[in-house]
Design an enzyme around this catalytic site. Structure first.
Site, PDB file in Angstrom:
ATOM      1  NE  ARG A 179      -3.647  -2.423   0.116  1.00  0.00           N
ATOM      2  CZ  ARG A 179      -3.315  -3.581  -0.454  1.00  0.00           C
ATOM      3  NH1 ARG A 179      -2.184  -3.682  -1.152  1.00  0.00           N
ATOM      4  NH2 ARG A 179      -4.089  -4.635  -0.354  1.00  0.00           N
ATOM      5  CB  SER A 257      -9.679  -1.457   4.105  1.00  0.00           C
ATOM      6  OG  SER A 257     -10.244  -2.653   3.610  1.00  0.00           O
ATOM      7  CD  GLU A 352      -6.038   0.908   2.386  1.00  0.00           C
ATOM      8  OE1 GLU A 352      -6.292   0.714   1.178  1.00  0.00           O
ATOM      9  OE2 GLU A 352      -6.082   0.007   3.233  1.00  0.00           O
TER      10      GLU A 352
END
Length: 360
Positions: A179, A257, A352
């Site tokens: 990520r 998420s 995130e």
């Protein structure tokens, strides 16, 4: 949109007004709008699908540049005048066993994945159903169900706001990790203009690398399945978790998420928690497992008076707007969950989504 709130541009449907709004239907318009704002000393927020943004209730005191146009080219980059027959497979050509596809930053990601599955382009099928635009995918190395874009990206063309010119980074130069990428490290410098993928040709998917998906397809991990079947299976799994956008389903009024899966020392992994050893000696564990076992179940917050935010009733990693919510309330819920996990397990979760004008 000029008089509207940023809530109209985000999947959370939260966020106050922008000082100025500019639509950018192509790369030239994107560069022109951002350059004009930079020269005026005006803060800039580039918005694609708005699926990874949490914007403050006060809005954004600057220029919002909204990507409104896309496009897909097979065998050539946008604005690239090099003839196709001069290219090789490692850059931007078309071959019998693989294909190079360049996708404009504003192209809706799932539209591209759907086309790839239909055309027999292999390598992004497990990334079906993810909202947002293609230009955002290399920034945080988007991934799901055993695939991530780092596996197929060969080039990312950007506008460098510091050097005031175009640059093209190879996949290796993007410095992809979980990520993360060089673009996320320095978010104000590079504007993604288009992304080139090298995809195999075929009717079968890439090896299925995620156990839940393999079970759904009735194959073993590492085996292949028909491309269309993989896409439909992923869409079904994502719908079951409220991760496919649906205006009628408040579980999808989220930023996906909200926390990343943490990387910790092996001794920090709680008994019974998922554990995935990493090359650097650390272990990746599940943020969803930590949240649930810290006492935050699906739908947490819905039983509160006048509940406007809650965890999704389908997936504990998604923080949702139940209608009429505020960004402040959503962030309060995020802080509560983060503090609960830290208190219970000594592991601090990291958000995130990108936070704009606000902080945890």
């Amino acid at each position: 949109m000029p008089e509207s709130a940023l809530a109209d541009l985000t999947t959370l449907r939260l966020g106050g007004p922008a000082r100025r709004y500019v639509a950018a239907p192509d790369a030239d318009a994107l560069v022109a709008a951002v350059t004009e704002a930079d020269q005026a000393g005006e803060p800039v927020l580039v918005v694609g699908g708005g699926s990874n943004l949490v914007v403050a209730d006060e809005g954004f005191a600057g220029t919002v540049v909204h990507l409104t146009g896309g496009g897909v080219r097979v065998g050539e980059r946008f604005n690239d005048r090099i003839r196709r027959d001069q290219r090789d497979l490692t850059t931007n050509s078309v071959g019998e066993t693989s294909v190079a596809v360049t996708v404009a930053a504003g192209e809706p990601w799932d539209a591209f994945v759907a086309r790839a599955a239909a055309e027999g382009w292999v390598g992004v099928e497990a990334l079906s159903g993810i909202p947002g635009t293609t230009g955002a995918t290399p920034i945080q190395n988007v991934g799901a169900y055993g695939q991530e874009v780092a596996q197929t990206i060969t080039a990312v063309r950007v506008w460098d706001r510091m050097l005031r010119g175009e640059r093209t980074f190879s996949g290796e130069d993007c410095r992809f990790s979980y990520r993360h990428s060089r673009f996320k490290t320095d978010p104000r410098r590079h504007l993604v203009l288009d992304v080139t993928f090298r995809l195999d040709r075929g009717d079968l998917s890439a090896p299925v690398g995620y156990a839940e998906l393999a079970r759904t397809l009735d194959v073993a991990v590492g085996e292949r399945a028909p491309l269309a079947a993989v896409r439909e299976a992923v869409l079904g799994l994502r719908r079951g978790k409220g991760m496919v956008l649906d205006a009628a389903d408040h579980d999808t009024w989220s930023a996906g998420s909200f926390f990343t899966n943490p990387f910790v020392d092996p001794g920090q992994v709680p008994d019974g928690a998922p554990s995935y050893p990493q090359p650097d000696g650390r272990v990746k564990t599940s943020a969803a497992w930590l949240i649930e076992h810290a006492g935050f179940e699906k739908g947490f917050g819905l039983d509160r008076p006048d509940a406007r935010v809650s965890l999704s009733t389908k997936h504990t990693l998604a923080l949702t707007n139940r209608g009429g919510a505020s960004t402040a309330a959503l962030l309060d819920l995020a802080r509560e969950v983060r503090a609960g996990v830290l208190d219970r397990f000594g592991i601090e979760l990291v958000n995130e989504p990108v936070l704009v004008g606000c902080a945890l």
